[in-house]
Design a protein around this motif. Structure first.
Motif, PDB file in Angstrom:
ATOM      1  N   ALA A  85       0.836  -1.195   0.000  1.00 48.21           N
ATOM      2  CA  ALA A  85       0.000   0.000   0.000  1.00 48.21           C
ATOM      3  C   ALA A  85       0.872   1.247   0.000  1.00 48.21           C
ATOM      4  N   TRP A 139      -6.154   2.021   0.700  1.00 43.37           N
ATOM      5  CA  TRP A 139      -6.932   0.889   1.230  1.00 43.37           C
ATOM      6  C   TRP A 139      -7.887   0.315   0.192  1.00 43.37           C
ATOM      7  N   ILE A 152      -3.741   0.587  -2.966  1.00 44.55           N
ATOM      8  CA  ILE A 152      -3.217  -0.651  -2.406  1.00 44.55           C
ATOM      9  C   ILE A 152      -3.298  -1.744  -3.465  1.00 44.55           C
ATOM     10  N   GLY A 269      -7.872  -4.254   2.542  1.00 49.10           N
ATOM     11  CA  GLY A 269      -7.682  -2.836   2.831  1.00 49.10           C
ATOM     12  C   GLY A 269      -7.936  -2.493   4.291  1.00 49.10           C
TER      13      GLY A 269
END
Length: 324
Positions: A85, A139, A152, A269
């Motif tokens: 991420a 996320w 991400i 996430g």
């Protein structure tokens, strides 16, 4: 180009303690001092660091069991599911002047006020004057990576034999301009997953005059997974679009149900946010080598809903049993 991307850069790869499941931090951009060297009260000057966080999740951990399809994601040699991420953190250069509050801004569809405030601290000045450490991270795994977005990378779930996993998906279309021949398959403002087959007999396209109206099926020979914007119906095959013979009628609402393949494990996430927040809060991170006693977060609209769901599903508890 944003200032923090063109400032002096040091590439730094840091190995994280495994208890946080953040295995590596890569600093790709450093702006120190940031915000044209502006000083913020007793906290002094700030710096901004951005890069990628690499992590892994144990699909056998009860805290991760709520993540849909996590058990069907590919695993590394340790039996863990990996992800990476983006993140951005703004902190006092002198951490002794930090307040002890870690403030997490939930990116909204990848957009972050902290990212936008690269050259002006106006939106964050009140937090900085108090000495808060502010960070944001990616996320949402269905966003395409792009400069200026927090994203991400999460894996695709597969059947145990390696075959594509499939499931039924609903997409809705309304308020299209007149004479529209082709529409992208959009779900939640983002491209929907690709169909497992372009055979329209394996899907259903229906229309109705209102939400309360009866759904009327459209014959499978009168629509296609295709682009008809430059080629007459049935157009050029395209897994990301549909077109209708004679075009779409804006007076109607359309509903497509189809079988999609290769779902992303999007629930990662939540866990990635949990683990990155726990890592930065712990004081073990070299980029934030001071324990933060308090962690808070803010979001609005979609990002506010993310926080409600985050707490509801228990992701505010880290692997050590503490509260993030």
């Amino acid at each position: 180009m944003k200032r923090y991307l063109v400032a002096a850069v040091s590439m730094l790869s840091l190995v994280a303690p495994t208890h946080a499941r953040i295995t590596r931090i890569v600093i790709e951009h450093r702006d120190s001092p940031a915000y044209q060297g502006q000083s913020f009260g007793e906290a002094g000057r700030y710096e901004r660091l951005s890069g990628h966080a690499f992590g892994e999740l144990d699909p056998r951990d009860p805290l991760n069991a709520v993540i849909t399809d996590l058990e069907l994601a590919p695993r590394n040699a340790r039996g863990m599911v990996e992800y990476s991420a983006t993140f951005l953190i703004a902190k006092p250069i002198d951490l002794a002047k930090a307040s002890g509050v870690l403030l997490y801004e939930v990116a909204n569809r990848g957009n972050s006020a902290l990212v936008r405030a690269a050259n002006s601290a106006a939106m964050m000045a009140d937090y900085f004057k108090r000495g808060h450490v502010v960070f944001t991270s990616g996320w949402q795994g269905d966003l395409e990576p792009r400069e200026g977005l927090e994203t991400i990378a999460v894996p695709v779930a597969k059947n145990p034999d390696g075959a594509s996993l499939t499931g039924r998906v609903l997409a809705e279309f309304s308020d299209m301009p007149g004479h529209t021949t082709t529409l992208p398959i959009i779900i939640g403002r983002l491209p929907g997953p690709h169909p497992a087959t372009l055979d329209t007999s394996q899907a259903t396209l229906m229309r109705r005059v209102s939400e309360a109206g009866a759904l009327i099926p459209i014959r499978t020979t009168d629509w296609a997974f295709a682009d008809c914007s430059n080629t007459p119906f049935p157009g050029t095959p395209d897994a990301g679009k549909i077109c209708v013979k004679g075009g779409f009628d804006p007076a109607w609402q359309y509903e497509l149900v189809y079988r999609a393949k290769d779902p992303l494990v999007l629930g990662i996430g939540f866990a990635a946010t949990r683990d990155l927040a726990a890592y930065f809060k712990s004081g073990d991170a070299e980029v934030l080598a001071r324990k933060m006693p308090f962690a808070i977060a803010w979001g609005n609209s979609q990002s506010g809903n993310f926080l409600r769901t985050f707490v509801h599903l228990g992701f505010n508890q880290d692997e050590a049993g503490g509260i993030v």
